[in-house]
Design a protein around this motif. Structure first.
Motif, short mmCIF file in Angstrom:
data_model
loop_
_atom_site.label_atom_id
_atom_site.label_comp_id
_atom_site.label_asym_id
_atom_site.label_seq_id
_atom_site.Cartn_x
_atom_site.Cartn_y
_atom_site.Cartn_z
N THR A 42 6.14 -1.84 -15.73
CA THR A 42 5.84 -2.66 -14.57
C THR A 42 4.58 -2.19 -13.85
O THR A 42 3.72 -2.99 -13.49
N TYR A 43 4.45 -0.91 -13.67
CA TYR A 43 3.36 -0.35 -12.86
C TYR A 43 2.03 -0.30 -13.61
O TYR A 43 0.98 -0.57 -13.03
N LYS A 46 0.11 -4.37 -16.05
CA LYS A 46 0.13 -5.57 -15.21
C LYS A 46 -0.98 -6.52 -15.62
O LYS A 46 -2.10 -6.10 -15.86
N PRO A 48 -2.67 -9.68 -13.76
CA PRO A 48 -2.69 -10.46 -12.52
C PRO A 48 -2.62 -11.96 -12.78
O PRO A 48 -3.20 -12.47 -13.74
N TYR A 53 1.86 -10.96 -10.54
CA TYR A 53 1.45 -10.37 -11.81
C TYR A 53 2.58 -10.46 -12.82
O TYR A 53 3.73 -10.57 -12.48
N HIS A 55 4.19 -8.48 -16.23
CA HIS A 55 4.23 -7.10 -16.69
C HIS A 55 5.23 -6.93 -17.83
O HIS A 55 6.00 -7.83 -18.13
N SER A 84 8.53 0.88 -8.85
CA SER A 84 7.20 0.33 -9.10
C SER A 84 6.68 -0.43 -7.88
O SER A 84 5.52 -0.29 -7.50
N ASP A 85 7.55 -1.24 -7.27
CA ASP A 85 7.14 -1.95 -6.05
C ASP A 85 6.82 -0.97 -4.92
O ASP A 85 5.86 -1.15 -4.18
N GLY A 88 3.61 0.89 -5.78
CA GLY A 88 2.51 -0.07 -5.82
C GLY A 88 2.13 -0.66 -4.47
O GLY A 88 1.16 -1.40 -4.37
N ARG A 163 3.07 -11.19 -4.57
CA ARG A 163 3.85 -11.01 -5.80
C ARG A 163 3.27 -11.87 -6.83
O ARG A 163 3.18 -12.74 -7.28
#
Length: 163
Positions: A42-43, A46, A48, A53, A55, A84-85, A88, A163
């Protein structure tokens, strides 16, 4: 050295929770490793898009549910996606992500391992059903965030959706 009489001998790979439930060390390790793969997918990987994004973390959740079951998939997806959120900078999305990823893995696991157990196509049907709920939940969860841009002021300032 004194003898320990009356003490139960336990397997070195088994832990007991406060509720008395036994958890094997290998289960904890597998879940943690898969949570790390969800986070990395996820991190790091990505792509966009207009509304956020895309992932590879979701692929790791699918893989975890398919290989290790619903519980491990739900825990790994929630921890990896939420972390990850958080790292991030999408702080507003951490709790919704925890719930949505967990829900997705549970729906997929129920369909795959319980409802259509040993049926051809159960993986695909479970993944699609969970994925549809995943998309709906993120869409409904993002309506107020798209207006206010509270998750990340920098993204709101430059016009990129949170998001």
């Amino acid at each position: 050295m004194e003898s320990l009489r009356g003490v139960k001998k336990m397997d070195a790979q088994t832990n007991v929770t406060s509720t008395g439930q036994k958890i094997r060390t290998v289960d904890i390790t597998v879940t943690a490793a898969m949570a790390a793969l969800v986070f990395l997918g996820t991190y790091i990987f990505k792509i966009p898009t207009i509304s956020g994004y895309v992932h590879l973390g979701d692929c790791m959740i699918l893989l975890t549910v398919a290989l290790f079951g619903m519980k491990k998939g739900a825990i790994a997806g929630a921890i990896g996606g939420g972390l990850s959120d958080f790292i991030g900078g999408y702080f507003y999305w951490v709790v919704p992500t925890l719930l949505i990823k967990c829900m997705w893995a549970i729906v997929m696991g129920l369909i795959m391992h319980k409802v259509l157990k040993d049926k051809k196509g159960s993986f695909l049907i479970g993944a699609i059903a969970g994925g549809v709920l995943h998309i709906i939940a993120y869409t409904l969860g993002g309506i107020d965030k798209r207006v206010s841009h509270t998750a990340s002021p920098v993204h709101g300032f430059i016009g990129i959706d949170n998001r």
